[in-house]
Design an enzyme around this catalytic site. Structure first.
Site, PDB file in Angstrom:
ATOM      1  N   LYS A 120       0.849  -1.217   0.000  1.00 54.10           N
ATOM      2  CA  LYS A 120       0.000   0.000   0.000  1.00 54.10           C
ATOM      3  C   LYS A 120       0.878   1.259   0.000  1.00 54.10           C
ATOM      4  O   LYS A 120       1.981   1.240  -0.546  1.00 54.10           O
ATOM      5  CB  LYS A 120      -0.960  -0.024   1.193  1.00 54.10           C
ATOM      6  CG  LYS A 120      -1.776  -1.308   1.266  1.00 54.10           C
ATOM      7  CD  LYS A 120      -2.960  -1.183   2.183  1.00 54.10           C
ATOM      8  CE  LYS A 120      -3.633  -2.530   2.328  1.00 54.10           C
ATOM      9  NZ  LYS A 120      -4.872  -2.480   3.086  1.00 54.10           N
ATOM     10  N   GLU A 135     -11.410 -10.803  -0.834  1.00 53.08           N
ATOM     11  CA  GLU A 135     -11.054  -9.945   0.284  1.00 53.08           C
ATOM     12  C   GLU A 135     -12.315  -9.287   0.842  1.00 53.08           C
ATOM     13  O   GLU A 135     -12.741  -8.242   0.333  1.00 53.08           O
ATOM     14  CB  GLU A 135     -10.098  -8.855  -0.188  1.00 53.08           C
ATOM     15  CG  GLU A 135      -8.764  -9.364  -0.678  1.00 53.08           C
ATOM     16  CD  GLU A 135      -7.678  -8.339  -0.444  1.00 53.08           C
ATOM     17  OE1 GLU A 135      -6.711  -8.667   0.218  1.00 53.08           O
ATOM     18  OE2 GLU A 135      -7.834  -7.192  -0.905  1.00 53.08           O
ATOM     19  N   SER A 192      -6.649  -9.386   6.987  1.00 51.79           N
ATOM     20  CA  SER A 192      -6.077  -9.650   8.318  1.00 51.79           C
ATOM     21  C   SER A 192      -5.443 -11.030   8.423  1.00 51.79           C
ATOM     22  O   SER A 192      -5.563 -11.698   9.456  1.00 51.79           O
ATOM     23  CB  SER A 192      -7.152  -9.451   9.406  1.00 51.79           C
ATOM     24  OG  SER A 192      -7.595  -8.106   9.404  1.00 51.79           O
TER      25      SER A 192
HETATM   26  C1  PEP Z   1      -5.175  -5.861   1.792  1.00 52.48           C
HETATM   27  O1  PEP Z   1      -5.036  -4.664   1.841  1.00 52.48           O
HETATM   28  O2  PEP Z   1      -5.289  -6.403   0.680  1.00 52.48           O
HETATM   29  C2  PEP Z   1      -5.211  -6.612   3.030  1.00 52.48           C
HETATM   30  C3  PEP Z   1      -5.624  -7.851   2.985  1.00 52.48           C
HETATM   31  O3  PEP Z   1      -4.820  -5.975   4.173  1.00 52.48           O
HETATM   32  P1  PEP Z   1      -4.641  -6.614   5.634  1.00 52.48           P
HETATM   33  O4  PEP Z   1      -3.858  -7.877   5.481  1.00 52.48           O
HETATM   34  O5  PEP Z   1      -3.892  -5.578   6.417  1.00 52.48           O
HETATM   35  O6  PEP Z   1      -6.016  -6.869   6.162  1.00 52.48           O
END
Ligand code: PEP
Length: 250
Positions: free
Chosen positions: A11, A166, A211
């Site tokens: 990110k 996701e 997560s």
């Molecule tokens: C993501 O941004 O694709 C993601 C899964 O973030 P996190 O692992 O921090 O939840």
């Protein structure tokens, strides 16, 4: 057998120095086994990270690309430009792009087409909001996003994609989907692929994201239709990212 893919979405994080250090930690790590490791830094860090990863098994990807190949599109970066920086993958349709930057399914479809035209593997993100899950609409939402992003592809193009489920409520919240919740949607995605093409259903890797941490990765990866992870926060900590990769190889 699909080789698991563990993809790090860095990110909007990192300086040149920090990105090179994290990339070196991954490049110098002992082999983690039968698993593909991928990192996706910001555009301006791609070349520096590529230099560090050169010769290592860790591959490079980007977090976004333009929906057009070239022209008067100020601020955009094309698929061909990403390939020139050493990218092999690109994340498309991440929920942050959809919610914060207004990307529609049609935009995602155009970006998937551009990625494939440039020879990049698109990691196509789908997932429901908390309200959609609470109202029992998660399967429909995910199916609709798959239709919107992928229905124009040939079977061969479809087989060249990676999917990432996701759930929006699990991203960056510390609240992962349970292995059963994730598997249920992954089985739906596999069924969606099967209805289109048996070979794509066999070949396409479907990642879970939301997560993922070293302590929940193993249970998620033990599910039959989960072929790896798209990892945000934990991908910024080298040892955590490697621990998740080891769980996928196990
Ligand atoms: C993501 O941004 O694709 C993601 C899964 O973030 P996190 O692992 O921090 O939840």
């Amino acid at each position: 057998m699909r080789t698991p893919l563990i993809a790090g979405n860095w990110k909007l994080n990192g300086s040149r120095v920090a990105a090179r250090a994290l990339a070196s930690e991954l490049a110098d790590a002992n082999p983690v086994g039968e698993v593909e490791l991928l990192v996706c830094p910001s555009f301006t860090l791609l070349s520096a990270v590529h230099d560090v990863l050169d010769g290592s098994p860790v591959v490079l990807g980007a977090q976004n690309l333009a929906s057009e190949p070239k022209g008067a599109f100020t601020g955009e970066v094309s698929g061909d430009m990403l390939v020139e920086c050493g990218c092999r993958y690109v994340i498309v349709g991440h929920s942050e792009r959809r919610t914060l930057f207004g990307e529609s399914d049609a935009d995602v479809a155009r970006k998937v087409a551009q990625a494939l035209a440039s020879g990049l593997t698109p990691i196509v993100c789908v997932g429901e909001s908390l309200a959609e899950r609470d109202s029992g609409r998660a399967p429909d939402v995910v199916r609709g996003q798959l239709d919107g992003a992928l229905s124009g592809l040939s079977d061969a193009q479809l087989a060249a994609c990676v999917l990432a489920y996701e759930p929006v409520w699990a991203i960056g919240t510390g609240r992962s989907a349970t292995p059963d919740q994730a598997q249920s949607v992954h089985a739906d995605m596999r069924a969606w692929l099967s209805a289109r093409s048996a070979s794509a259903a066999h070949a396409v890797r479907a990642l879970y994201g939301g997560s993922v941490k070293p302590d929940n990765a193993g249970a998620l990866f033990s599910q039959p239709d989960i072929d790896g992870a798209l990892v945000g926060g934990a991908s910024l900590v080298g040892q955590d990212f490697l621990a998740i990769a080891r769980a996928a190889a196990a």
